[in-house]
Enzyme design. Structure first.
Site, mmCIF file in Angstrom:
data_model
loop_
_atom_site.group_PDB
_atom_site.id
_atom_site.type_symbol
_atom_site.label_atom_id
_atom_site.label_comp_id
_atom_site.label_asym_id
_atom_site.label_seq_id
_atom_site.Cartn_x
_atom_site.Cartn_y
_atom_site.Cartn_z
ATOM 1 N N CYS A 263 -2.939 5.528 20.674
ATOM 2 C CA CYS A 263 -2.879 4.465 21.630
ATOM 3 C C CYS A 263 -1.678 3.634 20.861
ATOM 4 C CB CYS A 263 -4.217 3.625 21.421
ATOM 5 S SG CYS A 263 -4.507 2.730 19.963
ATOM 6 N N HIS B 98 -14.921 1.746 -1.393
ATOM 7 C CA HIS B 98 -13.664 0.660 -0.860
ATOM 8 C C HIS B 98 -12.769 1.403 -0.051
ATOM 9 C CE1 HIS B 98 -14.861 -2.201 -4.657
ATOM 10 N NE2 HIS B 98 -15.728 -2.242 -3.402
ATOM 11 N N GLY C 111 -15.605 2.738 -16.435
ATOM 12 C CA GLY C 111 -14.398 2.402 -16.153
ATOM 13 C C GLY C 111 -14.298 1.086 -14.832
ATOM 14 N N TYR D 169 0.783 -1.214 -0.143
ATOM 15 C CA TYR D 169 0.135 0.013 0.137
ATOM 16 C C TYR D 169 0.781 1.402 -0.039
ATOM 17 C CZ TYR D 169 -4.244 -2.461 0.058
ATOM 18 O OH TYR D 169 -5.434 -3.330 -0.610
ATOM 19 N N CYS E 25 -0.379 3.665 15.568
ATOM 20 C CA CYS E 25 -1.426 4.784 16.048
ATOM 21 C C CYS E 25 -0.884 5.696 16.852
ATOM 22 C CB CYS E 25 -2.653 4.134 16.984
ATOM 23 S SG CYS E 25 -3.849 5.278 17.397
HETATM 24 P P1 OAD Z 1 -10.804 -3.522 -13.045
HETATM 25 O O1 OAD Z 1 -9.395 -3.617 -12.997
HETATM 26 O O2 OAD Z 1 -11.508 -4.718 -12.653
HETATM 27 O O3 OAD Z 1 -11.525 -3.061 -14.521
HETATM 28 C C1 OAD Z 1 -11.106 -1.774 -14.923
HETATM 29 C C2 OAD Z 1 -11.935 -1.359 -16.249
HETATM 30 O O4 OAD Z 1 -11.501 -0.232 -16.659
HETATM 31 C C3 OAD Z 1 -11.900 -2.642 -17.245
HETATM 32 O O5 OAD Z 1 -13.410 -2.968 -17.676
HETATM 33 C C4 OAD Z 1 -11.229 -1.851 -18.382
HETATM 34 O O6 OAD Z 1 -11.833 -2.310 -19.493
HETATM 35 C C5 OAD Z 1 -11.551 -0.372 -17.993
HETATM 36 N N1 OAD Z 1 -10.612 0.578 -18.601
HETATM 37 C C6 OAD Z 1 -9.505 0.532 -18.590
HETATM 38 N N2 OAD Z 1 -8.809 1.886 -19.184
HETATM 39 C C7 OAD Z 1 -9.675 2.659 -19.295
HETATM 40 C C8 OAD Z 1 -10.036 4.086 -19.772
HETATM 41 N N3 OAD Z 1 -8.830 4.790 -20.144
HETATM 42 N N4 OAD Z 1 -11.351 4.370 -19.727
HETATM 43 C C9 OAD Z 1 -12.420 3.729 -19.636
HETATM 44 N N5 OAD Z 1 -12.234 2.463 -19.195
HETATM 45 C C10 OAD Z 1 -11.192 1.853 -19.028
HETATM 46 O O7 OAD Z 1 -11.275 -2.368 -11.924
HETATM 47 P P2 OAD Z 1 -12.526 -2.047 -11.289
HETATM 48 O O8 OAD Z 1 -13.790 -2.639 -11.795
HETATM 49 O O9 OAD Z 1 -12.494 -0.903 -10.513
HETATM 50 O O10 OAD Z 1 -11.068 -3.474 -4.873
HETATM 51 O O11 OAD Z 1 -12.248 -3.320 -9.696
HETATM 52 C C11 OAD Z 1 -13.203 -3.164 -8.875
HETATM 53 C C12 OAD Z 1 -12.486 -3.546 -7.510
HETATM 54 O O12 OAD Z 1 -11.570 -4.738 -7.694
HETATM 55 C C13 OAD Z 1 -11.822 -2.391 -6.935
HETATM 56 O O13 OAD Z 1 -12.402 -1.449 -6.199
HETATM 57 C C14 OAD Z 1 -10.556 -3.441 -6.106
HETATM 58 C C15 OAD Z 1 -10.528 -4.417 -6.804
HETATM 59 O O14 OAD Z 1 -9.969 -5.580 -6.302
HETATM 60 C C16 OAD Z 1 -10.565 -3.224 -3.834
HETATM 61 O O15 OAD Z 1 -9.466 -2.874 -3.611
HETATM 62 C C17 OAD Z 1 -11.512 -3.588 -2.529
#
Ligand code: OAD
Length: 252
Positions: free
Chosen positions: A152, A121, A189, A68, A149
């Protein structure tokens, strides 16, 4: 993206009383924040369960903090792109009747000026103490691999929702309500495979009379596409400013 689809999307938005937006990693891709789902199933070289689960943190907190801290350092170097700015402009048009729900933890929507942002998230900026429970904004300064922390001396964790954890109710409930009440849901996205975030899409469709329109903006069709009334396929940093332009001035 066809011109006809852009016009349809703008027409629905113009008529909408309430608008809800669900964003995912793709909206930040053009800022230089990597998306999650690479073809090798790894996340920056790590198995997801090692760096994004309570068990992984218990096994090796230093590994998780290093992961992170690297993501925080990356986000420190990036800035919002025209897609983030276009969404802030949309909020200015609808005010309180506009809700931006994001799965992103990078803080770029706020940096672009969006105000009503539900970070379902969590946030890379924040830490949570496993001792006293305090959640604090620590910015993006490096925190080391075993931060304590300041109040604490308990163990700190990133304030991120990991796999297997529930979404925080005070944020998730208004997100569901915004999806249920909106006339237009923009899904931007996101691969729409992570639940419950992706369930906002069928929630928006559940209300009858009038049924909400779903507009998908992505590079390619996704799991969300079967619910979408129109797909605007292209980079969100290009599509969103075009949509704002097509929408025209307020009241037009
Ligand atoms: P993903 O990596 O699963 O999907 C990213 C999406 O963005 C894909 O559908 C791509 O086609 C699209 N994409 C990429 N570049 C783009 C652009 N320039 N314009 C438009 N679309 C584009 O990411 P998330 O759906 O956000 O959770 O993933 C969901 C969750 O899974 C995240 O919040 C994270 C992860 O594990 C946690 O961290 C809890």
């Amino acid at each position: 993206m066809t011109d006809e689809n852009l016009t349809r999307a703008a027409d629905w938005l113009r008529l909408a009383e309430r608008v809800c937006v669900l964003t995912g990693a793709g909206v930040s891709a053009e800022s230089g924040v990597p998306t999650f789902r690479a073809s090798d199933g790894l996340w920056e070289g790590h198995r997801i369960e090692d760096v994004a689960s309570p068990d992984g943190f218990e096994r090796d907190p230093a590994l998780v903090w290093n992961f992170y801290n690297a993501r925080r350092a990356n986000v420190k170097t990036v800035t919002p792109n025209p897609g983030h700015h276009a969404l802030a402009k949309l909020e200015a048009r609808w005010g309180d009747r506009f809700t931006l729900v994001t799965q992103n933890v990078d803080g770029l929507h706020r940096a672009a000026g969006s105000k009503k942002v539900l970070e379902i998230h969590g946030s890379l900026h924040r830490t949570r103490c496993l001792g006293c429970g305090k959640v604090e904004d620590r910015g993006l300064e490096p925190l080391g691999d075993a931060p304590e922390c300041p109040h604490c001396h308990g163990q700190l964790r990133p304030d991120i929702v990991w796999f297997g954890e529930a979404l925080p109710e005070p944020i998730w409930e208004p997100a569901m309500l915004a999806a249920y009440e909106c006339n237009v849901l923009l899904v931007i996205g996101t691969s729409a495979v992570v639940h419950p975030a992706a369930s906002l899409i069928p929630i928006a469709k559940r209300r009858q009379l009038p049924v909400a329109k779903v507009i998908e903006i992505n590079l390619t069709p996704t799991e969300a596409s079967r619910h979408a009334d129109v797909g605007l396929y292209g980079p969100s940093g290009e599509v969103l400013p075009k949509l704002v332009e097509r929408l025209g001035a307020f009241g037009a």
